[in-house]
Design a protein around this motif. Structure first.
Motif, mmCIF file in Angstrom:
data_model
loop_
_atom_site.group_PDB
_atom_site.id
_atom_site.type_symbol
_atom_site.label_atom_id
_atom_site.label_comp_id
_atom_site.label_asym_id
_atom_site.label_seq_id
_atom_site.Cartn_x
_atom_site.Cartn_y
_atom_site.Cartn_z
ATOM 1 N N GLU A 45 0.802 -1.224 0.000
ATOM 2 C CA GLU A 45 0.000 0.000 0.000
ATOM 3 C C GLU A 45 0.835 1.276 0.000
ATOM 4 O O GLU A 45 0.293 2.366 -0.163
ATOM 5 C CB GLU A 45 -0.975 0.001 1.182
ATOM 6 C CG GLU A 45 -0.324 0.018 2.554
ATOM 7 C CD GLU A 45 0.169 -1.353 3.026
ATOM 8 O OE1 GLU A 45 0.984 -1.375 3.949
ATOM 9 O OE2 GLU A 45 -0.241 -2.384 2.463
ATOM 10 N N THR A 46 2.151 1.161 0.151
ATOM 11 C CA THR A 46 2.995 2.362 0.134
ATOM 12 C C THR A 46 3.399 2.773 -1.279
ATOM 13 O O THR A 46 3.931 3.863 -1.466
ATOM 14 C CB THR A 46 4.284 2.157 0.968
ATOM 15 O OG1 THR A 46 5.083 1.155 0.353
ATOM 16 C CG2 THR A 46 3.948 1.776 2.404
ATOM 17 N N ILE A 47 3.152 1.933 -2.255
ATOM 18 C CA ILE A 47 3.532 2.227 -3.647
ATOM 19 C C ILE A 47 2.444 3.090 -4.299
ATOM 20 O O ILE A 47 1.270 2.744 -4.275
ATOM 21 C CB ILE A 47 3.728 0.933 -4.458
ATOM 22 C CG1 ILE A 47 4.833 0.065 -3.851
ATOM 23 C CG2 ILE A 47 4.003 1.227 -5.924
ATOM 24 C CD1 ILE A 47 6.217 0.663 -3.935
ATOM 25 N N MET A 68 -2.347 -7.763 -8.873
ATOM 26 C CA MET A 68 -2.405 -6.492 -8.145
ATOM 27 C C MET A 68 -3.847 -6.012 -8.022
ATOM 28 O O MET A 68 -4.272 -5.567 -6.958
ATOM 29 C CB MET A 68 -1.577 -5.428 -8.871
ATOM 30 C CG MET A 68 -0.090 -5.615 -8.770
ATOM 31 S SD MET A 68 0.818 -4.450 -9.830
ATOM 32 C CE MET A 68 0.068 -2.889 -9.404
ATOM 33 N N ARG A 69 -4.593 -6.099 -9.108
ATOM 34 C CA ARG A 69 -5.980 -5.627 -9.085
ATOM 35 C C ARG A 69 -6.853 -6.530 -8.216
ATOM 36 O O ARG A 69 -7.756 -6.051 -7.525
ATOM 37 C CB ARG A 69 -6.535 -5.520 -10.506
ATOM 38 C CG ARG A 69 -5.847 -4.452 -11.364
ATOM 39 C CD ARG A 69 -5.749 -3.123 -10.658
ATOM 40 N NE ARG A 69 -5.189 -2.080 -11.503
ATOM 41 C CZ ARG A 69 -4.527 -1.045 -11.045
ATOM 42 N NH1 ARG A 69 -4.311 -0.898 -9.770
ATOM 43 N NH2 ARG A 69 -4.057 -0.135 -11.877
ATOM 44 N N LEU A 73 -5.035 -3.228 -4.641
ATOM 45 C CA LEU A 73 -4.007 -2.260 -4.292
ATOM 46 C C LEU A 73 -4.327 -0.920 -4.944
ATOM 47 O O LEU A 73 -4.646 -0.859 -6.134
ATOM 48 C CB LEU A 73 -2.632 -2.760 -4.730
ATOM 49 C CG LEU A 73 -2.148 -3.997 -3.978
ATOM 50 C CD1 LEU A 73 -0.952 -4.622 -4.683
ATOM 51 C CD2 LEU A 73 -1.809 -3.646 -2.546
ATOM 52 N N ASP A 74 -4.258 0.128 -4.183
ATOM 53 C CA ASP A 74 -4.638 1.459 -4.654
ATOM 54 C C ASP A 74 -3.414 2.204 -5.182
ATOM 55 O O ASP A 74 -2.887 3.103 -4.534
ATOM 56 C CB ASP A 74 -5.289 2.241 -3.515
ATOM 57 C CG ASP A 74 -5.864 3.559 -3.979
ATOM 58 O OD1 ASP A 74 -6.235 3.665 -5.169
ATOM 59 O OD2 ASP A 74 -5.936 4.493 -3.163
ATOM 60 N N CYS A 75 -2.965 1.779 -6.340
ATOM 61 C CA CYS A 75 -1.843 2.449 -6.975
ATOM 62 C C CYS A 75 -2.132 2.545 -8.470
ATOM 63 O O CYS A 75 -2.986 1.840 -8.995
ATOM 64 C CB CYS A 75 -0.534 1.703 -6.731
ATOM 65 S SG CYS A 75 -0.484 0.035 -7.395
ATOM 66 N N ARG A 76 -1.416 3.435 -9.108
ATOM 67 C CA ARG A 76 -1.539 3.601 -10.556
ATOM 68 C C ARG A 76 -0.502 2.721 -11.236
ATOM 69 O O ARG A 76 0.596 2.520 -10.702
ATOM 70 C CB ARG A 76 -1.324 5.055 -10.954
ATOM 71 C CG ARG A 76 -2.359 5.999 -10.404
ATOM 72 C CD ARG A 76 -3.687 5.755 -11.038
ATOM 73 N NE ARG A 76 -4.677 6.670 -10.513
ATOM 74 C CZ ARG A 76 -5.834 6.904 -11.101
ATOM 75 N NH1 ARG A 76 -6.152 6.271 -12.210
ATOM 76 N NH2 ARG A 76 -6.681 7.738 -10.587
ATOM 77 N N VAL A 77 -0.846 2.222 -12.432
ATOM 78 C CA VAL A 77 0.051 1.343 -13.164
ATOM 79 C C VAL A 77 0.204 1.842 -14.592
ATOM 80 O O VAL A 77 -0.779 2.065 -15.299
ATOM 81 C CB VAL A 77 -0.482 -0.112 -13.197
ATOM 82 C CG1 VAL A 77 0.442 -0.997 -14.025
ATOM 83 C CG2 VAL A 77 -0.641 -0.660 -11.788
ATOM 84 N N SER A 118 -4.730 10.604 -9.656
ATOM 85 C CA SER A 118 -5.060 10.092 -8.321
ATOM 86 C C SER A 118 -5.594 11.208 -7.436
ATOM 87 O O SER A 118 -6.573 11.019 -6.706
ATOM 88 C CB SER A 118 -3.831 9.460 -7.660
ATOM 89 O OG SER A 118 -3.521 8.235 -8.255
ATOM 90 N N THR A 119 -4.949 12.366 -7.502
ATOM 91 C CA THR A 119 -5.418 13.520 -6.732
ATOM 92 C C THR A 119 -6.837 13.885 -7.140
ATOM 93 O O THR A 119 -7.700 14.122 -6.292
ATOM 94 C CB THR A 119 -4.480 14.726 -6.953
ATOM 95 O OG1 THR A 119 -3.183 14.370 -6.490
ATOM 96 C CG2 THR A 119 -4.971 15.968 -6.249
#
Length: 194
Positions: A45-47, A68-69, A73-77, A118-119
């Motif tokens: 979750e830190t990525i 990942m999906r 996980l809440d990150c952009r790829v 994301s913002t």
């Protein structure tokens, strides 16, 4: 997300992964993974952003992305790959796609764009949550009750500030050429930016 974004580079060519890391290390906290299994161990979750090669021995980038999906996980790829895009990308859960070779500037730009998106997503989520609360109070409380409530006044202020932030972020996204075309596609050919 912290002020310094955390980026995971997943690339099976160590020299290329290390080059990407060198390009990004001044602006990002960078981790590298040299295969799919290592990537799945490193992702947490830190990525904030993952730069993911698509064709790797063992676990492919496609499989890593699916996993990942599934983990939510809440990150952009961003796929960063030599694989030319084909129609199979339609169902894939990535946020952007770069075809190698890429430059350091392209990697920085895609990371900036993904973080801005994301913002915007976070701002929209908060805006709609607050708007929903306001609508509920508008429906359930009288005008006099709302007018005498400090909490309601603060809610209205937060909504007004957030509306400006959302609009500013939208304009920043639209200022980027790729997103201008994206918005035209979403809104139809008649869409014009200011």
């Amino acid at each position: 997300m912290s002020d310094t974004p955390s980026v995971l580079i997943v690339e099976d060519e160590p020299d290329l992964a290390d080059l990407y890391a060198a390009w990004l290390e001044e602006e990002c906290r960078v981790r590298t993974a040299y295969d799919g299994a290592e990537a799945l161990d490193a992702i947490d979750e830190t990525i904030d952003v993952v730069l993911l090669d698509r064709r790797m021995p063992g676990l492919s980038g496609d499989t890593v992305l699916d996993t990942m999906r599934e983990r939510s996980l809440d990150c952009r790829v961003a796929m960063v790959t030599a694989v030319e895009p084909d129609f199979d990308i339609v169902e894939m859960g990535f946020d952007d796609y770069l075809v190698k070779p890429v430059s350091g500037d392209e990697l920085v730009d895609v990371i900036d764009q993904l973080l801005l998106r994301s913002t915007y997503d976070d701002q929209l989520r908060e805006f709609f949550a607050l708007a929903s609360k306001k609508a509920l109070l508008d429906d359930q409380k009288t005008a006099a009750e709302r007018q005498s409530s400090q909490e309601y006044a603060e809610l209205e202020d937060r909504l007004a500030v957030l509306r400006v932030r959302v609009d500013d972020t939208m304009q920043e996204l639209l200022a980027q050429d790729g997103y201008r075309q994206l918005w035209r596609d979403i809104a139809g050919e008649s869409f014009e930016t200011e």
